[in-house]
Scaffold this active site. Sequence first.
Site, mmCIF file in Angstrom:
data_model
loop_
_atom_site.group_PDB
_atom_site.id
_atom_site.type_symbol
_atom_site.label_atom_id
_atom_site.label_comp_id
_atom_site.label_asym_id
_atom_site.label_seq_id
_atom_site.Cartn_x
_atom_site.Cartn_y
_atom_site.Cartn_z
ATOM 1 N N CYS A 1 -57.651 -42.872 -44.603
ATOM 2 C CA CYS A 1 -57.875 -43.831 -43.523
ATOM 3 C C CYS A 1 -56.564 -44.504 -43.113
ATOM 4 O O CYS A 1 -56.338 -45.674 -43.371
ATOM 5 C CB CYS A 1 -58.899 -44.866 -43.985
ATOM 6 N N GLU A 2 -55.677 -43.693 -42.510
ATOM 7 C CA GLU A 2 -54.380 -44.165 -42.015
ATOM 8 C C GLU A 2 -54.040 -43.314 -40.797
ATOM 9 O O GLU A 2 -54.196 -42.089 -40.839
ATOM 10 C CB GLU A 2 -53.261 -43.926 -43.050
ATOM 11 N N GLU B 1 -25.539 -30.503 -56.666
ATOM 12 C CA GLU B 1 -26.846 -30.775 -57.261
ATOM 13 C C GLU B 1 -27.964 -30.716 -56.222
ATOM 14 O O GLU B 1 -28.573 -31.722 -55.908
ATOM 15 C CB GLU B 1 -26.826 -32.123 -57.983
ATOM 16 N N GLY C 1 -28.386 -32.006 -51.137
ATOM 17 C CA GLY C 1 -28.722 -32.270 -49.739
ATOM 18 C C GLY C 1 -28.645 -31.060 -48.837
ATOM 19 O O GLY C 1 -28.702 -31.213 -47.614
ATOM 20 N N GLY D 1 -31.617 -29.975 -54.658
ATOM 21 C CA GLY D 1 -33.015 -29.933 -55.078
ATOM 22 C C GLY D 1 -33.828 -29.104 -54.103
ATOM 23 O O GLY D 1 -34.320 -28.023 -54.411
ATOM 24 N N ARG D 2 -33.912 -29.623 -52.882
ATOM 25 C CA ARG D 2 -34.728 -28.989 -51.841
ATOM 26 C C ARG D 2 -34.442 -27.498 -51.676
ATOM 27 O O ARG D 2 -35.351 -26.682 -51.583
ATOM 28 C CB ARG D 2 -34.440 -29.705 -50.516
HETATM 29 C C1 LIG Z 1 -32.219 -36.424 -54.187
HETATM 30 C C2 LIG Z 1 -30.894 -36.188 -54.783
HETATM 31 C C3 LIG Z 1 -30.338 -34.910 -54.799
HETATM 32 C C4 LIG Z 1 -30.998 -33.714 -54.177
HETATM 33 O O1 LIG Z 1 -31.209 -33.822 -52.812
HETATM 34 P P1 LIG Z 1 -31.773 -32.549 -52.032
HETATM 35 O O2 LIG Z 1 -31.832 -32.986 -50.625
HETATM 36 O O3 LIG Z 1 -33.130 -32.266 -52.573
HETATM 37 O O4 LIG Z 1 -30.846 -31.430 -52.270
HETATM 38 C C5 LIG Z 1 -29.131 -34.735 -55.435
HETATM 39 N N1 LIG Z 1 -28.486 -35.772 -56.010
HETATM 40 C C6 LIG Z 1 -28.987 -37.021 -56.016
HETATM 41 C C7 LIG Z 1 -28.240 -38.099 -56.691
HETATM 42 C C8 LIG Z 1 -30.198 -37.271 -55.418
HETATM 43 O O5 LIG Z 1 -30.695 -38.510 -55.413
#
Ligand SMILES: *Cc1c(COP(=O)(O)O)cnc(C)c1O
Length: 431
Positions: A359-360, A287, A252, A289-290
């Site tokens: 079309c939204e 963990e 996150g 992602g973004r």
């Molecule tokens: C989506 C998610 C993440 C990553 O979230 P980001 O905002 O992309 O860092 C990590 N752990 C879990 C369990 C998730 O569902």
Amino acid sequence: MSEEAVGDAADATDGPTGPAVRRLADWTAPDLRGLAAEHGTPLYVTDLDRVRENAIRLRRAFDAGDEDGDADVRYAVKAHTGRAVLRTVREAGLGAECASAGEVVRALDAGFEGREVQYTAVNPPSGDLDIVLDRWRDGADLTVVAGAADTLDRLRSRGFDGRLAVRVNPGVGAGHHEKVTTGGHAKFGVPYDRVPGLLADARADFDVVGIHAHAGSGISGDDLDAHRELVARMGELAREVGDLEFVDVGGGFGVPYREAEPPLDIAAVADATREALGEVDAVLAVEPGRYVVADAGVLLTRVNTVKEGGGDESGVVAGVDAGMTTLLRPAMYDAYHAIRNLAADGRAELPVTVAGPVCETADLFCEERPLPTPERGDLLALGNAGAYGYEMASTYNSRPRPAEVVLEGGTARLARERESLDALTALEGDR
Ligand SMILES: *Cc1c(COP(=O)(O)O)cnc(C)c1O
């Protein structure tokens, strides 16, 4: 541990960790124009060198204050599952956090060892459990994170006795939009107070290795308090239950979608995380992602229509060939993405609404945003498209999904072909 400075915006402008943020303005316009000319639009462009920098910066930040230098960073695969990205992330030393059987299979196929793969099962469909446990039986020593007593029962009944972590509902959430705030919602995890009992039970049947929580997506400097609170609760829980290999406090970590927004000070976040966790006899895991992929990607789209805006202001609508089916975030989360006109040099600015072909009414990338006067044929770039971009693409309106080019060491290659119209109907055949 490395001698190098930890992800510091001030002095890490070169070297393996790169600058703290890459803005849309930092991309080279002629290169992007060349790629669009060669591969067509809409086109995702993903810079693997930037993915690597982000991954290494994260690892350094979290390893730096860890006595053994062994904090565990697991890339949340769902942000971008492309094979080239997964390989890059793995080479940079991150693990893989997977949200589905499909992601587990992708991660293993991209070269992650089973031990590096974590499957976080949220209300897991039976088919997902079957596929993941088949891989486990084949020798992939992966970790399953269960968020409900029901899931434990289903794992037991399938004969799983491997590495297990329990997803905790910590009762605190954070995030840039209520749709991505997960920490406090009952959908996710086992209620905090029930975790010790559940873990004690689980130890009889599984190799219990960790506890896990994820507060939501978009943790910013302002949100650090919620993050700290979650981490502190996890630290407390870890001390209470004892005998764990890791405490995973989720991802996150936010990125600056707006051009003036400062980047997250990831070293400070790492410090705050360790401090909040306190003394635990387990490895800290995160963990994100973004954070790994967002600023490594742009979306290129071409203007096909320019017309009067019709609002109070003297703006125009620029119709483009990408839409909510290409990049869903603006329509789904009201997300802001920077937009740059790669053709316009010195044109006057006016309020521009950039609209897709779907079309939204929600199919807009911005409304009345000051941008250079657009002309038909202009190429626009949308920034921070590397995370949850291609991943959320759909074929609504029978729009094939876009192509993707990856950049690495100064060369570009097509990583995903543009979907064909035939592919859209392939599952139907002539039925
Ligand atoms: C989506 C998610 C993440 C990553 O979230 P980001 O905002 O992309 O860092 C990590 N752990 C879990 C369990 C998730 O569902």
